[in-house]
Scaffold this motif. Structure first.
Motif, PDB file in Angstrom:
ATOM      1  N   SER A 234      -3.333   0.694   0.504  1.00  0.00           N
ATOM      2  CA  SER A 234      -2.079   0.066   0.094  1.00  0.00           C
ATOM      3  C   SER A 234      -1.840   0.210  -1.405  1.00  0.00           C
ATOM      4  O   SER A 234      -0.721   0.486  -1.842  1.00  0.00           O
ATOM      5  CB  SER A 234      -2.082  -1.413   0.488  1.00  0.00           C
ATOM      6  N   ILE A 235      -2.892   0.025  -2.191  1.00  0.00           N
ATOM      7  CA  ILE A 235      -2.748   0.154  -3.640  1.00  0.00           C
ATOM      8  C   ILE A 235      -2.427   1.604  -4.017  1.00  0.00           C
ATOM      9  O   ILE A 235      -1.584   1.866  -4.885  1.00  0.00           O
ATOM     10  CB  ILE A 235      -4.034  -0.320  -4.347  1.00  0.00           C
ATOM     11  N   ALA A 236      -3.099   2.551  -3.336  1.00  0.00           N
ATOM     12  CA  ALA A 236      -2.895   3.966  -3.658  1.00  0.00           C
ATOM     13  C   ALA A 236      -1.471   4.430  -3.346  1.00  0.00           C
ATOM     14  O   ALA A 236      -0.937   5.302  -4.028  1.00  0.00           O
ATOM     15  CB  ALA A 236      -3.915   4.819  -2.905  1.00  0.00           C
ATOM     16  N   VAL A 237      -0.874   3.864  -2.293  1.00  0.00           N
ATOM     17  CA  VAL A 237       0.462   4.332  -1.876  1.00  0.00           C
ATOM     18  C   VAL A 237       1.504   3.229  -2.031  1.00  0.00           C
ATOM     19  O   VAL A 237       2.499   3.214  -1.318  1.00  0.00           O
ATOM     20  CB  VAL A 237       0.437   4.849  -0.420  1.00  0.00           C
ATOM     21  N   MET A 238       1.275   2.300  -2.972  1.00  0.00           N
ATOM     22  CA  MET A 238       2.218   1.191  -3.156  1.00  0.00           C
ATOM     23  C   MET A 238       3.658   1.649  -3.415  1.00  0.00           C
ATOM     24  O   MET A 238       4.602   1.052  -2.884  1.00  0.00           O
ATOM     25  CB  MET A 238       1.738   0.289  -4.288  1.00  0.00           C
ATOM     26  N   PRO A 239       3.887   2.721  -4.208  1.00  0.00           N
ATOM     27  CA  PRO A 239       5.277   3.170  -4.382  1.00  0.00           C
ATOM     28  C   PRO A 239       5.946   3.548  -3.058  1.00  0.00           C
ATOM     29  O   PRO A 239       7.127   3.261  -2.852  1.00  0.00           O
ATOM     30  CB  PRO A 239       5.126   4.390  -5.298  1.00  0.00           C
TER      31      PRO A 239
ATOM     32  N   PHE B 102       9.924   2.449   1.061  1.00  0.00           N
ATOM     33  CA  PHE B 102      10.354   2.441   2.461  1.00  0.00           C
ATOM     34  C   PHE B 102      10.334   1.030   3.069  1.00  0.00           C
ATOM     35  O   PHE B 102      10.369   0.883   4.292  1.00  0.00           O
ATOM     36  CB  PHE B 102       9.460   3.383   3.276  1.00  0.00           C
ATOM     37  N   ARG B 103      10.223   0.013   2.189  1.00  0.00           N
ATOM     38  CA  ARG B 103      10.312  -1.384   2.618  1.00  0.00           C
ATOM     39  C   ARG B 103       9.303  -1.696   3.720  1.00  0.00           C
ATOM     40  O   ARG B 103       9.626  -2.310   4.729  1.00  0.00           O
ATOM     41  CB  ARG B 103      11.735  -1.713   3.087  1.00  0.00           C
TER      42      ARG B 103
ATOM     43  N   LYS C 246       5.501  -5.198   7.083  1.00  0.00           N
ATOM     44  CA  LYS C 246       4.689  -4.578   8.137  1.00  0.00           C
ATOM     45  C   LYS C 246       3.246  -4.424   7.687  1.00  0.00           C
ATOM     46  O   LYS C 246       2.314  -4.670   8.467  1.00  0.00           O
ATOM     47  CB  LYS C 246       5.279  -3.208   8.500  1.00  0.00           C
ATOM     48  N   THR C 247       3.061  -4.023   6.436  1.00  0.00           N
ATOM     49  CA  THR C 247       1.699  -3.869   5.912  1.00  0.00           C
ATOM     50  C   THR C 247       0.984  -5.210   5.879  1.00  0.00           C
ATOM     51  O   THR C 247      -0.204  -5.306   6.250  1.00  0.00           O
ATOM     52  CB  THR C 247       1.749  -3.271   4.495  1.00  0.00           C
ATOM     53  N   ILE C 248       1.692  -6.258   5.451  1.00  0.00           N
ATOM     54  CA  ILE C 248       1.101  -7.598   5.410  1.00  0.00           C
ATOM     55  C   ILE C 248       0.755  -8.071   6.824  1.00  0.00           C
ATOM     56  O   ILE C 248      -0.295  -8.691   7.054  1.00  0.00           O
ATOM     57  CB  ILE C 248       2.068  -8.587   4.728  1.00  0.00           C
ATOM     58  N   GLN C 249       1.618  -7.762   7.794  1.00  0.00           N
ATOM     59  CA  GLN C 249       1.339  -8.155   9.182  1.00  0.00           C
ATOM     60  C   GLN C 249       0.091  -7.448   9.711  1.00  0.00           C
ATOM     61  O   GLN C 249      -0.741  -8.055  10.393  1.00  0.00           O
ATOM     62  CB  GLN C 249       2.538  -7.815  10.061  1.00  0.00           C
ATOM     63  N   GLU C 250      -0.052  -6.160   9.395  1.00  0.00           N
ATOM     64  CA  GLU C 250      -1.240  -5.422   9.839  1.00  0.00           C
ATOM     65  C   GLU C 250      -2.499  -5.993   9.205  1.00  0.00           C
ATOM     66  O   GLU C 250      -3.545  -6.103   9.856  1.00  0.00           O
ATOM     67  CB  GLU C 250      -1.082  -3.942   9.478  1.00  0.00           C
TER      68      GLU C 250
END
Length: 595
Positions: free
Chosen positions: A206-211, A216-217, A221-225
């Motif tokens: 997540s940190i590596a691909v935060m942009p 892409f909003r 979804k990331t927080i849910q996963e």
């Protein structure tokens, strides 16, 4: 050949410090003896002096002084043995962590392609720390408790053999409870460690691909996963705590109360039938109470110990992966740079070849360019040349020598590589060029930066060549990072230069600087180029067009344009109507700047 068990491997690390551990245990025995002498001295004072008609005050004071001295000896001994054992445990973990770190650098690249970075980080950071808890708890609690229990039972037998035999039923009973505890909690702990590793991997990604996530909003979804992983770890941790609560202090305390009541009843009955001394009664109750403290200590450390064994299994699983030794190659001969692929076939997955019967030759001073659509096999050729993977069929040679017979360090010593996405390390500019290679002076660093056209912008930075660079160099533009990575490759003066999409992420002005530098640098070197921007490789001596893992066309720019095949269509697609006029441009040197 079967691998040794986790217990044996952990023991092997501990045996490296066996003399220090033995010394600490001898000090521990002395401390336990000093501690256990207290109740016996109290019993002597009660029975021989306080119960007498005229007590000997001098003797009583002497025994009290002895008691105080034993407490001081016990305190000093406990501090010394605890310091020695725990410092030894820290040293053992330091060795395990360094062995793991060294082995990671020996593991083939294939492992890292298939394993999330966060999981590898979790093994080095979290799992080795959990193993530390094993040594700390084992040597500071299990061993100490065992010595204490042994001393207590010796004292009980001295006081009353029958009741001591009755108390011998306690260790097997507690051992049975521990077995049940370990059986039910192991599964929960394994899931907890696995989820922790998964969460670390997800956090790292997540940190590596935060942009990308934010663009892409994908935040919710990331927080849910992440919440799913976190909840699963929480549920299993609660279950493990439930097992711990039922089988640790509660059950030990209950059994302890029942046994103490039985002892009181036993001594009460004895006092009616015989003249049992109050001193013996006091000493026995005191020793009996001390039995349960080490048992509770062991139960308290069971979870840490079990977690540590699960983590140790994961650590040793990585250390069991076959790897190649990192060899010293100071005397490795510099190759001329003649590279040859002879009928090479390769697949990342069995039965799915990404390269099929690849054959070509690059002579010293030549530039060979690889072009083709994504997935055609260009990067796979470079990975094979660098020794990251081994071909399934065929051979790759440098100066006629099969690279499979060369150490990976010797193979890569005289290779330079520049990637499409340049990586800069945390440090400063000069470090990112030299990588602390003692053979590269500051003057060579400055010259390399000058050759690639990076010196002007570097010298304008507040710190110049000492300007700090944060991880990945995110404070610099992509073009600046690329220029520094070029300087890094040039400073190492390679005989074989590999450019993997090296000009894909830079602007036209920066491209012009790099192309002029490459024109000079490629002289006398074998240069292999992967390029999507076909205008940058018009001057290459040989262009290989790949399609689905095969070389479908080969030749220089003019020959391939005259062929009007796949390369011709790709070039026209990129340059539009200019393609026909560009073909008339003479055979410019590699990387000639286009108007």
């Amino acid at each position: 050949m079967s691998k040794p068990s986790t217990t044996r491997r952990l023991l092997a690390y501990a045996l490296a410090y066996k003399f220090k551990i033995i010394g600490a245990l001898l000090i521990l025995v002395c401390a336990v003896v000093a501690e256990l002498g207290g109740p016996y001295i109290t019993k002597t004072i009660i029975d021989r002096h306080l119960s007498a008609d005229a007590g000997d005050l001098g003797a009583v004071l002497g025994l009290i002084a002895l008691y105080m001295a034993l407490l001081a000896v016990a305190g000093l001994g406990n501090f010394t043995q605890s310091y020695m054992l725990q410092s030894t445990a820290l040293r053992i973990i330091q060795n395990i962590r360094m062995d793991l770190m060294r082995h990671i650098h020996r593991i083939p690249l294939r492992y890292f392609d298939n394993t999330p970075i966060g999981q590898v980080v979790s093994r080095i950071a979290n799992d080795t720390e959990a193993v530390r808890d094993l040594f700390m708890s084992f040597m500071a609690t299990f061993v100490v408790s065992f010595v204490q229990l042994t001393g207590i039972f010796v004292a009980l037998f001295i006081l009353d053999v029958r009741l001591a035999l009755f108390c011998l039923l306690l260790p097997p009973l507690f051992a049975l409870i521990m077995v049940v505890h370990l059986k039910y909690s192991k599964g929960y702990i394994s899931i907890m460690r696995a989820r922790l590793s998964d969460m670390n991997a997800m956090i790292n990604e997540s940190i590596a691909v935060m942009p990308i996530i934010q663009a892409f909003r994908r935040e919710k979804k990331t927080i849910q996963e992440f919440e799913v992983l976190n909840e699963d770890r929480y549920v299993n941790q609660v279950k493990q705590f439930r097992v711990f609560s039922l089988s640790s202090r509660n059950i030990v305390g209950t059994i302890g109360s029942l046994v103490t009541a039985a002892v009181v009843w036993y001594f009460g009955r004895e006092s009616l039938q015989s003249a049992i001394s109050f001193g013996v009664f006091y000493a026995f109750i005191d020793y009996l109470g001390r039995i349960f403290q080490p048992i509770i200590g062991i139960f308290d450390q069971l979870t840490n110990a079990q977690r540590a064994f699960v983590s140790a299994d994961k650590v040793f699983a990585i250390m069991d992966i076959d790897g190649a030794e990192v060899e010293k190659v100071d005397g490795a001969r510099r190759p001329e740079g003649k590279v040859k692929f002879d009928n090479v076939t390769f697949a990342y997955k069995e039965g799915e070849p990404v390269l099929k019967r690849i054959s070509f030759e690059a002579r010293k001073g030549e530039t060979v360019a690889l072009v083709g659509h994504t997935g055609s096999g260009k990067s796979s050729i470079m990975n094979l040349l660098l020794g990251f993977y081994e071909p399934h069929e065929g051979a790759i040679t440098i100066d006629g020598r099969d690279i499979s017979a060369m150490s990976k360090q010797a193979l890569r010593k005289h290779m330079g590589i520049v990637l499409q996405d340049p990586y800069l390390f945390a440090g400063d500019i000069k470090f990112n060029v030299s990588l602390y290679n003692p053979n590269i002076s500051l003057e060579q660093v400055k010259q390399a930066l000058k050759d690639v056209g990076a010196a002007p912008f570097v010298e304008q930075l507040p710190g110049g060549y000492d300007e700090p660079v944060i991880e990945r160099g995110s404070t610099l533009s992509s073009g600046q990072r690329q220029l520094i990575s070029f300087a890094r490759a040039l400073a190492f003066d390679p005989s074989i230069l590999i450019l993997d999409e090296a000009t894909a992420n830079i602007d036209s002005e920066t491209e012009g600087l790099i192309q002029r530098a490459l024109k000079v640098v490629s002289e006398g070197r074998t240069t292999l180029v992967i390029a999507h921007r076909l205008s940058t490789i018009r001057g290459a001596d040989q262009i290989l067009v790949l399609h689905r893992g095969e070389i479908v066309e080969r030749g220089n720019h003019e020959e391939l344009m005259a062929l009007e095949g796949r390369y011709y269509k790709m070039y026209r697609l990129q340059t539009g109507e200019r393609a026909s006029s560009d073909t008339q441009v003479g055979g410019a040197a590699f990387g000639a700047v286009q108007p």
